[in-house]
Design a protein around this motif. Structure first.
Motif, PDB file in Angstrom:
ATOM      1  N   MET A 345      11.676  31.307  17.338  1.00  0.00           N
ATOM      2  CA  MET A 345      12.891  31.256  18.147  1.00  0.00           C
ATOM      3  C   MET A 345      12.607  30.899  19.614  1.00  0.00           C
ATOM      4  O   MET A 345      13.524  30.574  20.361  1.00  0.00           O
ATOM      5  CB  MET A 345      13.621  32.606  18.083  1.00  0.00           C
ATOM      6  N   GLN A 346      11.365  30.948  20.010  1.00  0.00           N
ATOM      7  CA  GLN A 346      11.019  30.592  21.387  1.00  0.00           C
ATOM      8  C   GLN A 346      11.017  29.079  21.604  1.00  0.00           C
ATOM      9  O   GLN A 346      11.074  28.604  22.742  1.00  0.00           O
ATOM     10  CB  GLN A 346       9.630  31.156  21.738  1.00  0.00           C
ATOM     11  N   LYS A 403      20.674  34.221  14.256  1.00  0.00           N
ATOM     12  CA  LYS A 403      20.183  33.991  15.621  1.00  0.00           C
ATOM     13  C   LYS A 403      21.009  32.941  16.368  1.00  0.00           C
ATOM     14  O   LYS A 403      20.764  32.682  17.551  1.00  0.00           O
ATOM     15  CB  LYS A 403      18.719  33.536  15.576  1.00  0.00           C
ATOM     16  N   GLY A 404      21.978  32.334  15.664  1.00  0.00           N
ATOM     17  CA  GLY A 404      22.862  31.383  16.337  1.00  0.00           C
ATOM     18  C   GLY A 404      22.288  30.000  16.536  1.00  0.00           C
ATOM     19  O   GLY A 404      22.805  29.222  17.342  1.00  0.00           O
ATOM     20  N   TYR A 405      21.226  29.656  15.777  1.00  0.00           N
ATOM     21  CA  TYR A 405      20.615  28.335  15.923  1.00  0.00           C
ATOM     22  C   TYR A 405      21.335  27.308  15.048  1.00  0.00           C
ATOM     23  O   TYR A 405      21.782  27.619  13.937  1.00  0.00           O
ATOM     24  CB  TYR A 405      19.143  28.373  15.514  1.00  0.00           C
ATOM     25  N   ILE A 510      22.983  16.665   7.305  1.00  0.00           N
ATOM     26  CA  ILE A 510      23.984  17.716   7.477  1.00  0.00           C
ATOM     27  C   ILE A 510      23.671  18.527   8.740  1.00  0.00           C
ATOM     28  O   ILE A 510      22.553  19.000   8.918  1.00  0.00           O
ATOM     29  CB  ILE A 510      24.002  18.683   6.266  1.00  0.00           C
ATOM     30  N   THR A 511      24.666  18.659   9.592  1.00  0.00           N
ATOM     31  CA  THR A 511      24.552  19.550  10.746  1.00  0.00           C
ATOM     32  C   THR A 511      25.255  20.853  10.416  1.00  0.00           C
ATOM     33  O   THR A 511      26.457  20.873  10.127  1.00  0.00           O
ATOM     34  CB  THR A 511      25.188  18.917  11.998  1.00  0.00           C
ATOM     35  N   LEU A 512      24.502  21.953  10.427  1.00  0.00           N
ATOM     36  CA  LEU A 512      25.044  23.271  10.103  1.00  0.00           C
ATOM     37  C   LEU A 512      25.141  24.083  11.395  1.00  0.00           C
ATOM     38  O   LEU A 512      24.129  24.330  12.062  1.00  0.00           O
ATOM     39  CB  LEU A 512      24.156  24.005   9.099  1.00  0.00           C
ATOM     40  N   THR A 513      26.353  24.495  11.737  1.00  0.00           N
ATOM     41  CA  THR A 513      26.583  25.282  12.941  1.00  0.00           C
ATOM     42  C   THR A 513      26.965  26.699  12.530  1.00  0.00           C
ATOM     43  O   THR A 513      27.917  26.882  11.755  1.00  0.00           O
ATOM     44  CB  THR A 513      27.712  24.670  13.786  1.00  0.00           C
TER      45      THR A 513
END
Length: 515
Positions: A345-346, A403-405, A510-513
């Motif tokens: 995540m960094q 984590k919202g990525y 595919i973009t996954l939000t």
């Protein structure tokens, strides 16, 4: 109905429901009426019913108690709870015991009929409607195939065919066969389209569809420049139809932006994936970074230099992104990845390659048991979904969502089930791939292949001065004359990649939000 569907109806006031029973019998159903839960249980021990209506408030065994006991006898029979009460606690108990439906008294005949159709006839109704809809769509798709003169138009054709393939997979065999014929017709036309346009696409970068070596520059770097943190997940051999069945597992976690791009040729890892990670065509990699390219003739694994290639692309565009690269080949690697997720995540960019589906396609060729398990396209999709759901993979996506990525999910190439052998002769240095060949002494029938005599015009390296490439079209695969019958029987109906088909070249992006 050739055989009557049998209904069990338990209600201590069953005499008052005689008009409803007559209505159902007039519609062709056989109705067995009883006045208690115990009677219902006894009948279930003697007969099999297609659907059961249970009054919730009966003396003796209550509806809920009867429900539980019947489910022990026959867990799959649909049970509809009929109740005067709308109390939430009663409904929660009923739903917890897996009722199929519930009706509030007083019920009317049409409510009963609708519940029966929904729970007994749903699949046949859906199948019939789907068949009729595809029959109506068949001619329109045929016109679209003939009129598809642009890269975007072919994407739309492919999306439609995949949609109907999934819709019809449990339907009439006749319709499924018709779709297969139409898909083959589309791939024939698509092959001609690619033959006409491919060299021009490589030569004119400003006038072509999005391709493998454009992805990072045009899709990934803009996100990172906008201070987004991205996981780029590449599932080897991942087709649009496989994405569609996996998508169901992710709808609670993400919203989706779905598109397609074109894989470069050959549609094989050594070429297409290296192009993605380097942002270069293979010939450019050989010229600029010869140490990072592995020749066809080499015994060395062809995809060992992916992390260095990513770094060269970041450096070439003068970016300062921090990134990681992880490849997983089995559950042990997957568990290590999950354990390491916090440290990833960094980074601004995390690239993950998941190899399971590629391994599955190879295992299907080499292992009889896997070939039996993945006998059809539908079975192949089902194995893909099962792996995604029950391995570490779904958990990986869930943790990233938490984590919202943002996730970019794609692949380097697809795969096609091959059935039509095409004879080709090559020397001992010719590569072994069944869907493309590169060599200096190749003999073949020109009408069966897409031939590239000048590899540099297609952005491809030339192992020798006289090297040329040929690509299989549609469902064909290359077979040598020596031991021809054995070779054909061994590879027929296996999943292969490297050539030209919609399945191999039109790639899900595919973009996954996270929600």
């Amino acid at each position: 109905m050739t055989t009557k569907d049998r209904i069990l109806w338990a209600d201590d006031e069953i005499d008052l429901l005689k008009p409803h029973i007559l209505f159902l019998e007039d519609k062709g159903y056989e109705v067995v009426a009883v006045v208690s839960g115990q009677d219902a249980l006894d009948r279930c021990k003697e007969q099999v019913f297609d659907i059961i209506f249970l009054d919730e408030n009966m003396p003796g065994l209550t509806g809920l108690e009867t429900l539980s006991l019947i489910k022990e006898l026959n867990p799959t029979v649909p049970i509809v709870m009929v109740t005067k009460s709308e109390e939430e606690s009663i409904m929660n108990q009923a739903i917890g015991n897996k009722i199929a439906d519930y009706l509030i008294k007083p019920v009317n005949p049409n409510q009963l009929l609708l519940s029966i159709k929904k729970n007994v006839h749903q699949q046949s109704i859906i199948s019939e409607a789907t068949t009729q809809n595809y029959q109506q769509e068949f001619a329109r798709i045929g016109v679209q195939i003939n009129d598809s003169l642009t890269a975007d138009a072919w994407m739309e054709v492919y999306k439609k065919l995949v949609y109907w393939e999934l819709e019809l997979e449990n339907g009439q065999t006749q319709m499924a066969d018709l779709l297969r014929m139409q898909k083959k017709e589309a791939n024939n036309a698509f092959g001609k389209f690619v033959k006409r346009n491919y060299i021009k696409w490589i030569q004119t970068p400003d006038n072509r569809p999005l391709m493998s070596h454009d992805l990072f520059k045009k899709r990934i770097f803009p996100l990172l420049d906008n201070n987004e943190k991205v996981f780029f997940i590449l599932i080897d051999n991942f087709r649009l139809d496989q994405w569609r069945v996996v998508k169901e597992l992710l709808t609670e976690l993400f919203t989706f932006d779905e598109s397609l791009y074109y894989s470069i040729l050959p549609t094989a890892t050594q070429y297409a994936r290296n192009a993605i990670f380097s942002g270069l065509m293979p010939a450019q990699i050989v010229q600029i970074f010869p140490d990072l390219w592995v020749d066809e003739e080499s015994e060395e694994v062809k995809n060992l230099n992916e992390a260095p290639l990513i770094q060269t692309q970041i450096d070439r565009f003068r970016k300062k992104y921090t990134f990681s690269y992880t490849k997983t080949n089995d559950s042990l690697h997957g568990e290590r990845l999950l354990n390491n997720i916090a440290s990833l995540m960094q980074n601004q960019l995390n690239v993950i390659v998941l190899n399971f589906i590629d391994m599955l396609s190879h295992a299907r060729t080499e292992m009889k048991m896997i070939r039996e398990l993945a006998q059809t396209e539908a079975a192949y999709r089902s194995l893909t979904k099962s792996w995604f759901q029950h391995s570490f993979t779904l958990d990986l996506f869930r943790r990233i969502a938490d984590k919202g990525y943002k996730i970019i999910l794609t692949t380097d190439h697809g795969t096609i089930r091959v059935d039509d052998p095409v004879k080709v002769i090559g020397d001992k240095n010719t590569n072994t791939n069944l869907r493309y060949k590169v060599g200096k002494k190749l003999n073949y029938n020109l009408k069966d292949v897409f031939e590239i005599r000048e590899p540099e015009k297609a952005g491809l390296p030339s192992p020798n001065l006289s090297s040329k490439y040929i690509f299989a079209l549609n469902e064909s695969f290359f077979a040598y004359p020596n031991n021809y019958n054995y070779y054909v029987s061994y590879y027929k109906s296996t999943f292969q990649h490297g050539g030209i088909s919609m399945e191999e070249m039109l790639i899900p992006f595919i973009t996954l939000t996270p929600k």
